[in-house]
Design an enzyme around this catalytic site. Structure first.
Site, PDB file in Angstrom:
ATOM      1  CD  GLU A  53      -0.995  -2.292   2.203  1.00 32.20           C
ATOM      2  OE1 GLU A  53       0.080  -2.533   1.899  1.00 32.20           O
ATOM      3  OE2 GLU A  53      -1.823  -2.957   2.991  1.00 32.20           O
ATOM      4  CB  CYS A  79       0.099  -4.303   8.750  1.00 32.14           C
ATOM      5  SG  CYS A  79       1.053  -2.973   8.538  1.00 32.14           S
ATOM      6  CG  LEU A 208      21.644 -29.128  -0.047  1.00 35.96           C
ATOM      7  CD1 LEU A 208      21.296 -29.806   1.324  1.00 35.96           C
ATOM      8  CD2 LEU A 208      20.750 -29.896  -1.174  1.00 35.96           C
TER       9      LEU A 208
HETATM   10  C1  AOF Z   1       0.580  -5.025   4.631  1.00 36.80           C
HETATM   11  N1  AOF Z   1       1.042  -4.686   3.351  1.00 36.80           N
HETATM   12  O1  AOF Z   1       2.697  -5.377   2.035  1.00 36.80           O
HETATM   13  C2  AOF Z   1       2.487  -6.623   3.899  1.00 36.80           C
HETATM   14  C3  AOF Z   1       1.891  -6.772   5.026  1.00 36.80           C
HETATM   15  O2  AOF Z   1       7.511  -6.771   9.494  1.00 36.80           O
HETATM   16  P1  AOF Z   1       6.971  -5.861   8.621  1.00 36.80           P
HETATM   17  O3  AOF Z   1       6.586  -4.434   9.346  1.00 36.80           O
HETATM   18  O4  AOF Z   1       7.240  -6.026   7.419  1.00 36.80           O
HETATM   19  O5  AOF Z   1       5.266  -6.322   8.990  1.00 36.80           O
HETATM   20  C4  AOF Z   1       5.251  -7.696   8.532  1.00 36.80           C
HETATM   21  C5  AOF Z   1       3.936  -8.213   8.750  1.00 36.80           C
HETATM   22  O6  AOF Z   1       2.935  -7.239   7.922  1.00 36.80           O
HETATM   23  C6  AOF Z   1       3.533  -9.352   7.948  1.00 36.80           C
HETATM   24  O7  AOF Z   1       3.721 -10.484   9.027  1.00 36.80           O
HETATM   25  C7  AOF Z   1       2.137  -9.405   7.734  1.00 36.80           C
HETATM   26  O8  AOF Z   1       1.182  -9.657   8.647  1.00 36.80           O
HETATM   27  C8  AOF Z   1       2.029  -8.160   7.220  1.00 36.80           C
HETATM   28  N2  AOF Z   1       2.372  -7.819   5.695  1.00 36.80           N
HETATM   29  N3  AOF Z   1       0.767  -6.126   5.494  1.00 36.80           N
HETATM   30  O9  AOF Z   1      -0.265  -4.279   5.103  1.00 36.80           O
HETATM   31  C9  AOF Z   1       1.723  -5.573   2.882  1.00 36.80           C
HETATM   32  N4  AOF Z   1       3.673  -7.258   3.353  1.00 36.80           N
HETATM   33 ZN    ZN Z   2       1.693  -2.965   6.109  1.00 37.86          ZN
END
Ligand code: AOF
Ligand code: ZN
Length: 359
Positions: A53, A79, A208
């Site tokens: 986003e 998130c 590997l």
């Molecule tokens: C989103 N958009 O593109 C992704 C999400 O450690 P961080 O901050 O990169 O957060 C990782 C967590 O965020 C991951 O485990 C999943 O729950 C969420 N990923 N969320 O809004 C994104 N890749």
């Molecule tokens: Zn996010």
């Protein structure tokens, strides 16, 4: 396909660009739409990089496009936590997005449910479930780990025309086509860990490692050897080269004095001298390993199958006949007997590659 589904399909396509590079994060894609047109695109590109986003919003900004009043199509619920990046919920509000269409809810306990609720409370219209199956299939390793706290396990086997296993060459180089050997490296790059039995190490001395695909800033997959009694030779590639971490699993303490820094040993309790695959999966799950590639040999495949520890399988059958009639043999029947279902078959460089899945 409706326009809405087409926008989500584009977000899924964009998410693919992060493949091999974002784990343990999921593959996520996002498009911003206004007046029926895509005005910006983003995807989670690599571990530590912007979330999808935020990349889409940055894309709009960089091109001077107004995001106010737009709709975001995003494959995973945004998130709402401060992790490696600030919350996507805040970015969407800041950008003036008025509607968010989500593919799949985020099962991650640190973000679960919260993102959509926060957006709704801010007056943004949120709907969930558009092309959900496709979104979840794309991030199946992440989904599986969130649900079971253990890795999704893929078995990869290469056999000749008669189902005979190549018994004395590293990485089956003698009979699989160059095209399907390339696929092996894609499978490795798509895994956080690769597992073999000690006999494979003694016989083949494999390295590997991933050679070819770009894994981005994440580490090479961990190389894991089931080595109950400490028989891995000190001078093998896994012990000597530090291209990737090596993890040896024993059933008793083994002297570790002169191990290189990339080598780690763990002792797990055994059942009559055997290591239970399920115990190994729990241990790896605790380490946040979301995907495991089981490369062999035949005993290791069969032990994992017998323990219902295989979720998916790729069986590569070459048109070549290896010399000799003696085994070991392996094939569809082993997978069927373990409750796996045939999904598809494709021909790659003359080899037939069938894909299997536990439903
Ligand atoms: C989103 N958009 O593109 C992704 C999400 O450690 P961080 O901050 O990169 O957060 C990782 C967590 O965020 C991951 O485990 C999943 O729950 C969420 N990923 N969320 O809004 C994104 N890749
Ligand atoms: Zn996010």
């Amino acid at each position: 396909m409706t326009d809405e589904a087409e926008f989500m399909a584009r977000a899924i396509e964009l998410a693919e660009r992060g493949r091999h590079r974002v784990m343990p994060n999921p593959l996520v894609g996002c498009v911003l739409v206004r007046s029926g047109e895509i005005i910006a695109e983003g995807w989670h590109d690599h571990l530590g990089g912007l979330h999808a986003e935020q990349m889409a919003i940055a894309d709009a900004e960089a091109r001077g496009v107004e995001t106010q009043g737009s709709t975001a199509y995003v494959t995973l619920e945004p998130c709402n936590h401060f992790g490696r990046t600030p919350p996507c919920t805040e970015a969407l509000m800041w950008a003036g997005v008025k509607k968010v269409v989500v593919g799949s809810p985020d099962p991650n306990p640190t973000v679960r449910g919260d993102g959509s609720e926060v957006l709704r409370n801010a007056g943004i219209d949120v709907t969930t479930g558009l092309l959900q199956d496709r979104c979840e299939e794309q991030m199946s390793q992440f989904m599986h780990w969130c649900q079971h706290r253990q890795p999704e396990v893929l078995l990869k086997a290469a056999v000749d025309k008669n189902g005979k296993i190549d018994s004395d060459s590293a990485e089956a180089t003698r009979f699989s086509s160059p095209e399907s050997l390339k696929l092996v490296h894609d499978l490795r790059a798509d895994s956080m860990a690769i597992l073999v039995g000690v006999n494979t190490v003694i016989r083949d001395d494999p390295s590997l490692t991933v050679r070819g695909p770009d894994v981005g800033p994440r580490k090479q997959p961990i190389r894991i050897v089931i080595d109950p009694n400490g028989r891995v030779p000190k001078n093998c590639k896994l012990m000597q080269d530090s291209l990737a971490p090596t993890l040896l699993i024993h059933i008793k303490e083994i002297s570790t004095d002169d191990d290189a820094e990339h080598v780690e040993r763990v002792v797990l309790s055994d059942d009559d001298g055997e290591l239970d695959p399920q115990r190994i999966l729990y241990m790896l799950g605790d380490r946040e390993i979301q995907s495991l590639l089981v490369e062999g040999g035949a005993d290791t495949w069969q032990r994992f199958l017998d323990a219902d520890a295989i979720d998916r399988a790729h069986l590569c059958q070459s048109p070549v006949s290896l010399p000799g009639n003696d085994g070991p043999f392996f094939g569809s029947v082993n997978l069927e007997n373990a409750g796996l279902n045939h999904q598809s078959t494709e021909i790659v460089g003359g080899d037939s590659i069938s894909k299997w899945k536990r439903l």
